[in-house]
Scaffold this motif. Structure first.
Motif, PDB file in Angstrom:
ATOM      1  N   TRP A   6       0.852  -1.184   0.000  1.00 40.94           N
ATOM      2  CA  TRP A   6       0.000   0.000   0.000  1.00 40.94           C
ATOM      3  C   TRP A   6       0.888   1.234   0.000  1.00 40.94           C
ATOM      4  CZ3 TRP A   6      -5.191  -0.614  -0.299  1.00 40.94           C
ATOM      5  CH2 TRP A   6      -5.719  -1.864   0.038  1.00 40.94           C
ATOM      6  N   LEU A   8       0.960   5.253   0.359  1.00 47.88           N
ATOM      7  CA  LEU A   8       0.104   6.297   0.921  1.00 47.88           C
ATOM      8  C   LEU A   8       0.787   7.656   0.875  1.00 47.88           C
ATOM      9  CD1 LEU A   8      -1.210   4.539   4.161  1.00 47.88           C
ATOM     10  CD2 LEU A   8      -2.188   4.471   1.882  1.00 47.88           C
ATOM     11  N   ALA A  11      -2.541  13.068   4.285  1.00 46.85           N
ATOM     12  CA  ALA A  11      -3.497  14.150   4.067  1.00 46.85           C
ATOM     13  C   ALA A  11      -2.808  15.480   4.360  1.00 46.85           C
ATOM     14  CB  ALA A  11      -4.708  13.969   4.975  1.00 46.85           C
ATOM     15  N   HIS A  27      -3.765   3.134  13.101  1.00 44.24           N
ATOM     16  CA  HIS A  27      -4.195   2.255  12.015  1.00 44.24           C
ATOM     17  C   HIS A  27      -3.573   0.855  12.088  1.00 44.24           C
ATOM     18  CE1 HIS A  27      -6.167   1.422   8.259  1.00 44.24           C
ATOM     19  NE2 HIS A  27      -5.033   0.900   7.812  1.00 44.24           N
ATOM     20  N   ARG A  89     -10.689   0.882   5.722  1.00 40.53           N
ATOM     21  CA  ARG A  89     -10.515   1.739   4.540  1.00 40.53           C
ATOM     22  C   ARG A  89     -10.962   3.169   4.842  1.00 40.53           C
ATOM     23  NH1 ARG A  89      -9.518   0.838  -0.828  1.00 40.53           N
ATOM     24  NH2 ARG A  89     -10.120   2.534  -2.202  1.00 40.53           N
ATOM     25  N   ALA A  90     -12.064   3.346   5.559  1.00 42.39           N
ATOM     26  CA  ALA A  90     -12.536   4.690   5.917  1.00 42.39           C
ATOM     27  C   ALA A  90     -11.502   5.399   6.791  1.00 42.39           C
ATOM     28  CB  ALA A  90     -13.879   4.597   6.632  1.00 42.39           C
ATOM     29  N   VAL A  92      -8.259   4.941   6.685  1.00 44.72           N
ATOM     30  CA  VAL A  92      -7.179   5.364   5.784  1.00 44.72           C
ATOM     31  C   VAL A  92      -7.588   6.614   5.018  1.00 44.72           C
ATOM     32  CG1 VAL A  92      -5.846   4.758   3.727  1.00 44.72           C
ATOM     33  CG2 VAL A  92      -6.171   3.069   5.534  1.00 44.72           C
ATOM     34  N   MET A  93      -8.754   6.598   4.434  1.00 40.60           N
ATOM     35  CA  MET A  93      -9.182   7.707   3.578  1.00 40.60           C
ATOM     36  C   MET A  93      -9.301   9.019   4.347  1.00 40.60           C
ATOM     37  SD  MET A  93      -8.909   6.155   0.846  1.00 40.60           S
ATOM     38  CE  MET A  93      -9.292   7.530  -0.226  1.00 40.60           C
ATOM     39  N   SER A  97      -4.157  11.652   1.271  1.00 41.30           N
ATOM     40  CA  SER A  97      -4.626  12.406   0.106  1.00 41.30           C
ATOM     41  C   SER A  97      -4.579  11.558  -1.154  1.00 41.30           C
ATOM     42  CB  SER A  97      -3.799  13.676  -0.082  1.00 41.30           C
ATOM     43  OG  SER A  97      -2.435  13.358  -0.298  1.00 41.30           O
ATOM     44  N   MET A  99      -3.749   7.123  -2.433  1.00 42.76           N
ATOM     45  CA  MET A  99      -3.408   5.759  -2.053  1.00 42.76           C
ATOM     46  C   MET A  99      -3.376   4.903  -3.314  1.00 42.76           C
ATOM     47  SD  MET A  99      -5.499   3.186   0.493  1.00 42.76           S
ATOM     48  CE  MET A  99      -7.016   3.260  -0.435  1.00 42.76           C
TER      49      MET A  99
END
Length: 116
Positions: A6, A8, A11, A27, A89-90, A92-93, A97, A99
């Protein structure tokens, strides 16, 4: 061995230290608790602020990479199909900004200390 990588980008509202803290203290424990029974190995790599000599001078575009190892592709599919996958997932999001994900088969070429 199947590995999911992954990539990333933090943000904009987070400093690198806040991003590192969220990932390692928030996380990663969530992933371990919810998917850990299916994961063989889980590593989080957060970018350092200093580069090393010999770099390309080009920004990699990512602030960190997570690596999840699975014994089989079926284990990986099951992990990402768990009801908790939407929650993780929420999370992470809310902290990134951008992924991207890369699913690979891992072929180890060198493995220290075995090769020393």
């Amino acid at each position: 061995m199947v590995k999911v990588m992954w990539f990333l980008r933090k943000a904009d509202h987070l400093s690198m230290e806040e991003f590192r803290q969220w990932w390692l203290e928030g996380h990663a424990p969530m992933i371990s608790a919810k998917q850990g029974h299916l994961i063989s190995r889980y590593v989080v790599n957060v970018s350092l602020t200093d580069d090393l000599p010999g770099g390309t001078g080009v920004d990699a575009g990512w602030d960190g990479v997570a690596e999840e190892w699975f014994e089989t592709i079926d284990d990986a599919r099951q992990a990402f199909s768990l009801p908790s996958a939407l929650e993780t997932r929420a999370d992470v999001m809310a902290h990134v900004s951008a992924m991207s994900r890369l699913v690979v088969s891992e072929d180890c070429i060198l493995d220290w200390p075995a090769n020393r």
